[in-house]
Design a protein around this motif. Structure first.
Motif, PDB file in Angstrom:
ATOM      1  N   TRP A 116      -8.441   2.523  -1.162  1.00  0.00           N
ATOM      2  CA  TRP A 116      -7.269   1.805  -0.657  1.00  0.00           C
ATOM      3  C   TRP A 116      -6.139   2.747  -0.272  1.00  0.00           C
ATOM      4  O   TRP A 116      -4.990   2.384  -0.282  1.00  0.00           O
ATOM      5  N   PHE A 117      -6.507   3.958   0.079  1.00  0.00           N
ATOM      6  CA  PHE A 117      -5.542   4.893   0.647  1.00  0.00           C
ATOM      7  C   PHE A 117      -5.433   4.615   2.142  1.00  0.00           C
ATOM      8  O   PHE A 117      -6.441   4.422   2.817  1.00  0.00           O
ATOM      9  N   ALA A 146      -1.806  -5.570  -2.857  1.00  0.00           N
ATOM     10  CA  ALA A 146      -1.708  -4.202  -2.345  1.00  0.00           C
ATOM     11  C   ALA A 146      -1.153  -3.247  -3.401  1.00  0.00           C
ATOM     12  O   ALA A 146      -1.610  -2.108  -3.523  1.00  0.00           O
ATOM     13  N   SER A 173      -3.672  -0.292  -4.485  1.00  0.00           N
ATOM     14  CA  SER A 173      -3.266   1.077  -4.171  1.00  0.00           C
ATOM     15  C   SER A 173      -3.038   1.882  -5.436  1.00  0.00           C
ATOM     16  O   SER A 173      -3.192   3.108  -5.447  1.00  0.00           O
ATOM     17  N   ASN A 197      -0.525   3.193   8.439  1.00  0.00           N
ATOM     18  CA  ASN A 197       0.307   2.240   7.715  1.00  0.00           C
ATOM     19  C   ASN A 197       1.535   1.868   8.532  1.00  0.00           C
ATOM     20  O   ASN A 197       1.902   0.686   8.633  1.00  0.00           O
ATOM     21  N   VAL A 225       0.832  -1.204   0.000  1.00  0.00           N
ATOM     22  CA  VAL A 225       0.000   0.000   0.000  1.00  0.00           C
ATOM     23  C   VAL A 225       0.868   1.256   0.000  1.00  0.00           C
ATOM     24  O   VAL A 225       0.568   2.252  -0.665  1.00  0.00           O
ATOM     25  N   GLN A 226       1.974   1.193   0.735  1.00  0.00           N
ATOM     26  CA  GLN A 226       2.860   2.356   0.832  1.00  0.00           C
ATOM     27  C   GLN A 226       3.565   2.652  -0.496  1.00  0.00           C
ATOM     28  O   GLN A 226       3.604   3.798  -0.947  1.00  0.00           O
TER      29      GLN A 226
END
Length: 560
Positions: free
Chosen positions: A432-433, A418, A422, A439, A80-81
């Motif tokens: 999906w933020f 992810a 993202s 996080n 996600v990051q």
């Protein structure tokens, strides 16, 4: 003795007490630094090994679940990051740096395979040495998970953790040594390299700027803005108009606004495109500053948080017709963009809007602009994403030449899910933020769970292996896995790629996904070069580090 203290509790309490103690001691150990360099999160592994060597254990089934769940949390939040910047990092200037970083990973894999064949070191240990030599914990997690998939059980599953612990200390030192060797060989002057980097960046950076242009081209007199040549073709935005002869009253232009010679327009775009637009439209109006002239026209930055506008293009939103508002800039993941009509909005986009204060207030409700939503994590998308990742990781992939089907597993599946989710950004109301603070917390909890369990499981035999067994022998080979890829790529990137020394430092730190090494590189000279290189290669390297041990296991299956 410590293990006996826990025997009176139920299995879940035993596991949680052991984990909490390992996490507390490990995080305290990781915060200890010598000249800015410390173990970081790796301290949890060593604390777990220490407690495991003293007999502290947890219920096997409970500990296995916590380890796997921690792994899933960690790799999913990493995805996600890095997801929003992953694909963009593979374009343009990032191609060369990512190529060098990928070469470091490939050379590391080849070196580890060579160590296995030359020194006859067991495959589980080699996987641990490979991960520890590059200080990459997700790599260790992926290797262990892959070993479990192919049927490795018992004490053999503790060997990667021991190999990782043996290799980790020199993995931290090895990258610093590599930076020093590159500097020494090429006699690099960090201050001069920093200045050279800044000059090169200034010459290449396509920043968004503004220019006041007075229309002097007689061919443009009386044309509508939408018919004005060079505006749409160059991708610039005309955000304000000052009529000839008016006393400082600035208008918000519309596509059907008629322009005449003598009018002054404020154009927004990259410097190169602004120069081209000026040649078409007329001359720079040095005596006029439209941004400061009219108090009735303001600009304001707003953040897109309203789920109803996500996925819509700037053209579909049509703020100009509906609210007399111009969008002059858009910032996404730290990058400024010219908001063309086909650019689709994503959650967290920062827009610069221009218009009258009442109209700006109306647009605020359209875009959202909610600081609260920016800091609030949506829980449902997290579980949906994890579930999709687990399912994705369970799909067998038949690859020609491989002795068995490849599965992304609990490390690769959630990571890939992810990355994709993202990048998509949202699906209907599901976003999906994930706020950076949320996080970070989930990622740290996940990796602490994983490392603590690995350490506790490996501690029983670690001291014996290190002191009386093959530990020192393993450490020597781990140093080779650390240094050889870094030195080869670092020297070649400078010699053949003509890369800036500070950029190489960031490249080496990013290839190891090692924040302490980045901190050391940043201290070499006051420059953003190391951080930019680190951020450029980090997403791809993290993915490759997770995939690499799985491929190694498949290649070496016959040796297990």
């Amino acid at each position: 003795m410590l293990g006996q203290l826990l025997t009176g509790f139920n299995p879940i309490v035993q596991a949680l007490l052991a984990l909490c103690l390992a996490a507390t001691l490990g995080l305290a150990l990781g915060n200890l630094k010598i000249k800015g360099v410390g173990l970081g999160i790796g301290g949890v592994l060593f604390a777990g090994i220490f407690l495991g060597s003293l007999g502290m254990r947890g219920n096997h089934e409970v500990m296995d679940f916590l380890k796997e769940f921690g792994l899933i949390l960690f790799v999913y939040t990493i995805g996600v990051q890095v997801g929003p910047g992953f694909f963009s990092s593979l374009r343009k200037a990032g191609i060369a740096l990512n190529g060098w970083a990928a070469l470091i990973v490939v050379l590391g894999v080849l070196t580890a395979l060579g160590v296995h064949w030359l020194a006859d070191i067991p495959v589980p240990v080699v996987l641990g040495l490979f991960s520890g030599a590059v200080t990459n914990t997700p790599s260790l997690a992926a290797g262990q998970q892959m070993l479990g998939q192919i049927g490795v059980t018992g004490e053999d599953l503790t060997l990667p953790g021991m190999g990782y612990a043996v290799a980790y200390p020199f993995g931290i030192a090895g990258i610093l040594i590599s930076m020093a060797v590159v500097k020494l060989v090429f006699r690099a002057n960090p201050e001069a390299e920093a200045e050279a980097f800044e000059q090169a960046r200034r010459s290449k950076t396509a920043r968004i700027d503004t220019l006041n242009v007075r229309l002097t081209n007689p061919n443009l007199d009386g044309l509508r803005l939408s018919d004005m040549p060079g505006v749409e073709q160059l991708g610039v935005v005309v955000s304000r108009v000052l009529r000839q002869g008016t006393e400082g009253h600035v208008e918000i232009p519309h596509p059907d606004t008629l322009l005449h010679t003598g009018d002054v327009v404020l154009v927004v775009g990259t410097p190169e495109k602004l120069r081209a637009a000026r040649l078409i439209l007329g001359e720079e109006a040095a005596d006029a500053d439209l941004k400061a002239m009219d108090e009735d026209v303001r600009w304001e930055r707003m953040v897109v948080t309203n789920s109803h506008v996500l996925g819509k293009s700037v053209g579909e939103l049509d703020l100009l017709t509906r609210y007399d508002i111009v969008i002059s800039r858009l910032v996404r993941s730290g990058i400024e963009l010219v908001p063309g009509p086909h650019l689709h909005l994503q959650f967290g986009d920062i827009l610069t809007v221009i218009g009258s204060p009442p109209n700006i207030r109306h647009v605020t409700s359209v875009l959202g602009n909610s600081e609260k939503l920016l800091q609030q994590a949506q829980i449902m998308p997290i579980f949906i994403g994890i579930a999709l990742g687990v399912l994705l990781g369970s799909i067998p992939l038949a690859i020609p030449g491989m002795p068995a089907a490849l599965k992304l597993g609990l490390a690769g599946g959630p990571l890939l899910a992810a990355l994709i989710l993202s990048r998509v950004g949202h699906l209907g109301p599901l976003v999906w933020f994930m706020p950076p603070s949320a996080n970070h917390v989930l990622r740290e909890i996940g990796i602490v769970l994983f490392l603590a369990v690995v350490g506790l499981n490996s501690g029983e035999h670690f001291v014996e292996v290190l002191v009386h067994g093959e530990g020192l022998h393993w450490m020597m080979w781990a140093a080779l896995i650390t240094l050889l890829p870094l030195l080869v790529v670092g020297l070649c990137a400078r010699l053949f790629g003509k890369q800036n020394y500070l950029t190489i430092c960031g490249l080496l730190a990013g290839s190891m996904t090692d924040p302490p090494a980045l901190a050391f590189a940043n201290a070499v000279a006051p420059s953003e070069a190391p951080s930019l290189a680190y951020a450029t290669v980090y997403p791809l390297v993290m993915c490759l580090r997770i995939i690499a041990p799985q491929v190694m296991v498949l290649i070496l299956m016959g040796s297990l």
